[in-house]
Design a protein around this motif. Structure first.
Motif, short mmCIF file in Angstrom:
data_model
loop_
_atom_site.label_atom_id
_atom_site.label_comp_id
_atom_site.label_asym_id
_atom_site.label_seq_id
_atom_site.Cartn_x
_atom_site.Cartn_y
_atom_site.Cartn_z
N ALA A 44 0.82 -1.22 0.00
CA ALA A 44 0.00 0.00 0.00
C ALA A 44 0.85 1.26 0.00
N LYS A 45 1.97 1.25 0.69
CA LYS A 45 2.78 2.45 0.83
C LYS A 45 3.62 2.73 -0.41
N THR A 46 4.21 1.69 -0.99
CA THR A 46 5.12 1.87 -2.14
C THR A 46 4.47 1.48 -3.46
N ARG A 47 3.37 0.73 -3.40
CA ARG A 47 2.70 0.18 -4.58
C ARG A 47 3.62 -0.74 -5.38
N SER A 48 4.54 -1.36 -4.70
CA SER A 48 5.42 -2.34 -5.33
C SER A 48 4.85 -3.74 -5.14
N LEU A 49 5.26 -4.64 -6.02
CA LEU A 49 4.78 -6.02 -5.95
C LEU A 49 5.51 -6.77 -4.85
N GLU A 50 4.77 -7.62 -4.15
CA GLU A 50 5.35 -8.53 -3.19
C GLU A 50 4.86 -9.94 -3.52
N ILE A 51 5.76 -10.90 -3.41
CA ILE A 51 5.47 -12.27 -3.83
C ILE A 51 5.55 -13.19 -2.62
N THR A 52 4.50 -13.96 -2.41
CA THR A 52 4.53 -14.96 -1.36
C THR A 52 4.70 -16.34 -1.99
N ILE A 53 5.51 -17.15 -1.35
CA ILE A 53 5.79 -18.50 -1.85
C ILE A 53 5.56 -19.49 -0.72
N LYS A 54 4.93 -20.60 -1.03
CA LYS A 54 4.82 -21.72 -0.12
C LYS A 54 5.32 -22.97 -0.83
N ASN A 55 6.08 -23.77 -0.11
CA ASN A 55 6.62 -25.03 -0.63
C ASN A 55 7.68 -24.82 -1.71
N ALA A 56 8.49 -23.78 -1.60
CA ALA A 56 9.61 -23.64 -2.54
C ALA A 56 10.52 -24.85 -2.42
N ARG A 57 11.09 -25.30 -3.55
CA ARG A 57 11.91 -26.53 -3.54
C ARG A 57 13.31 -26.28 -2.97
N LEU A 58 13.80 -25.03 -3.11
CA LEU A 58 15.14 -24.67 -2.66
C LEU A 58 16.21 -25.52 -3.34
N ILE A 59 16.01 -25.72 -4.64
CA ILE A 59 16.99 -26.43 -5.47
C ILE A 59 17.77 -25.41 -6.28
N GLU A 60 19.08 -25.60 -6.36
CA GLU A 60 19.93 -24.65 -7.07
C GLU A 60 19.44 -24.45 -8.51
N GLY A 61 19.36 -23.21 -8.90
CA GLY A 61 18.90 -22.87 -10.25
C GLY A 61 17.44 -22.47 -10.31
N ASP A 62 16.65 -22.77 -9.26
CA ASP A 62 15.25 -22.35 -9.24
C ASP A 62 15.17 -20.82 -9.16
N LEU A 63 14.22 -20.25 -9.89
CA LEU A 63 14.03 -18.81 -9.89
C LEU A 63 12.54 -18.47 -9.91
N ILE A 64 12.23 -17.32 -9.39
CA ILE A 64 10.89 -16.73 -9.56
C ILE A 64 11.05 -15.57 -10.52
N VAL A 65 10.29 -15.60 -11.61
CA VAL A 65 10.45 -14.64 -12.70
C VAL A 65 9.16 -13.87 -12.88
N VAL A 66 9.28 -12.54 -13.02
CA VAL A 66 8.12 -11.67 -13.20
C VAL A 66 8.11 -11.16 -14.63
N THR A 67 6.94 -11.26 -15.27
CA THR A 67 6.77 -10.79 -16.64
C THR A 67 5.46 -10.00 -16.73
N ASN A 68 5.26 -9.27 -17.83
CA ASN A 68 4.00 -8.54 -17.98
C ASN A 68 3.09 -9.15 -19.04
N SER A 69 3.38 -10.37 -19.45
CA SER A 69 2.46 -11.18 -20.26
C SER A 69 2.52 -12.60 -19.74
N GLU A 70 1.52 -13.38 -20.06
CA GLU A 70 1.51 -14.75 -19.56
C GLU A 70 2.60 -15.57 -20.25
N PRO A 71 3.50 -16.17 -19.50
CA PRO A 71 4.58 -16.95 -20.11
C PRO A 71 4.08 -18.33 -20.55
#
Length: 428
Positions: free
Chosen positions: A30-57
């Motif tokens: 609300a204060k910054t109007r920036s995106l925040e991402i919540t994750i549950k059950n991340a695998r924590l495997i090397e190379g995993d990433l969360i990627v943000v795009t402005n179209s559906e990948p």
């Protein structure tokens, strides 16, 4: 329209987390109007990433053979194969259940582009492995027809049994407001939402908490207010509400509960009720029904708006159109531990009326004068993630209405959809 996904198949299943399922959600600070991402059950495997795009990948380029995360040259991997679009941000999950704050800004003008067919828009979030395989996906979501989408599951619930997402002080917003540039001492403690009524409804809110002021010497006499601060003209809300129910056939509670300014004369109340009726009278549910009326009975009546009113004499005078107000379960707490204790103590106590858990912090007068809290936006940003955890893990199954400040900072509609589906399963 670029960047907006229209609904093809309605199969919303938020929060349904299996042991190995990665769950993503995106909210707006609300204060910054920036995106925040919540994750549950991340695998924590090397190379995993969360990627943000402005179209559906659809597919990402292979990232294998490019080294570890720290060695990848992302400038050379900015395009994915199908969409030919750019990656806006990429983040490495650090823990199984994580909360990532980004510097990516949400433009609220994007919300004005959505309609009753919109599902995803503006930003998509993907969890990918080192080879670019998409393991989980989410987006900024609109929920314009969530009630109708799950009608088979909820139609036999009455209005006290269904979980309804609500907005506290729904009329306290400013158009084209940028909190980082436009915030003042007044707005800091008076604004409680960033969306107009249409946008609140399009994003799933079905309970609108309305406070009224009467200004006899202005062109528009009736305004929504927060305390003594004038906010938006009532006609704006009524027009948007009417157009929304016509377009979507959703059911909405319009709770006119407090009269802060100018209502000393009973004639002003009568004038307000007739004013409201002139806009939405033909869509008002028969108030001679109790709150035990089912959603199916409401839909069969061809009327979609439950109008409540906070003056008992007016309810007696207009019994066919005015319901008793929703019971506010308001803790009046300015810190999380006290609010949590209060909210936990509510559940299991039912009333004859619909009831709303008011899950927001309330500043006291001295705290406002000294700016102890940093404003309502900061208070909401601090408490909304904790409210989400409390209701998703403990209180959601027995909640009727959950009302919050700055609803885009908490996945309140996703909570409602999830627990309404669970309630249906328990009844079978």
């Amino acid at each position: 329209m670029r960047g907006i996904a229209k609904k093809q198949v309605t199969n919303q299943q938020p929060i349904e987390i299996k042991n190995d399922q990665i769950f993503l959600n995106v909210i707006i600070n609300a204060k910054t109007r920036s995106l925040e991402i919540t994750i549950k059950n991340a695998r924590l495997i090397e190379g995993d990433l969360i990627v943000v795009t402005n179209s559906e990948p659809k597919e990402f380029p292979k990232l294998n053979n490019l080294g570890t995360n720290s060695e990848i040259n992302y400038e050379k991997t900015q395009k994915w194969k199908v969409n030919a679009d750019t990656i806006l941000g990429k983040y490495e999950p650090k823990q199984k259940d994580d909360w990532i704050k980004t510097n990516l800004k949400f433009n609220y003008e994007e919300s004005e582009k959505i309609d009753s067919k919109t599902e995803c828009y503006s930003h998509w979030i993907s969890y990918i492995d080192k080879d670019g395989n998409i393991l989980s996906k989410s987006c900024i979501r609109a929920y314009p027809t969530w009630m109708n989408d799950m009608k088979d599951s909820i139609q036999n619930f009455n209005m006290k049994q269904i979980f309804i997402p609500g907005s506290h002080d729904a009329g306290s917003y400013r158009l084209n407001f940028n909190p980082e540039k436009d915030e003042t001492v007044i707005t800091k403690y008076s604004l409680t939402q960033d969306d107009n009524i249409k946008s609140q409804l399009m994003h799933g809110i079905r309970y609108l908490d309305i406070r009224m002021g009467y200004y006899a010497f202005t062109k528009d006499k009736f305004f929504m207010v927060h305390g003594i601060t004038k906010q938006r003209p009532l006609k704006e809300a009524l027009e948007q509400l009417k157009n929304f129910v016509i377009e979507t056939n959703e059911i909405v509670i319009f709770d006119v509960r407090k009269f802060e300014l100018g209502f000393q004369n009973i004639e002003v109340h009568r004038e307000l009720i007739m004013y409201i009726e002139s806009y939405i009278g033909e869509y008002l549910v028969d108030a001679t029904h109790s709150w035990d009326i089912t959603l199916n009975e409401i839909w069969n009546s061809g009327k979609n708006i439950i109008l409540t009113y906070g003056d008992s004499s007016m309810r007696n005078e207009f019994p066919n159109i005015l319901f008793n107000i929703v019971q506010h379960r308001w803790g009046n707490k300015d810190d999380w531990s006290s609010l949590e204790e209060y909210l936990r103590g509510l559940h299991g106590h039912l009333t004859a009326s619909a009831q709303s858990d008011m899950a927001e912090l309330t500043p006291n007068a001295w705290g406002i004068i000294t700016d102890k809290y940093g404003g309502l936006r900061k208070m909401a940003d601090d408490v909304n993630p904790k409210v989400y955890e409390l209701y998703s893990k403990h209180l959601g199954f027995t909640t009727n209405i959950l009302s919050v400040d700055f609803h885009r900072g908490i996945a309140v509609t996703e909570l409602a959809i999830h627990f309404n589906r669970l309630r249906k399963h328990t009844q079978q």
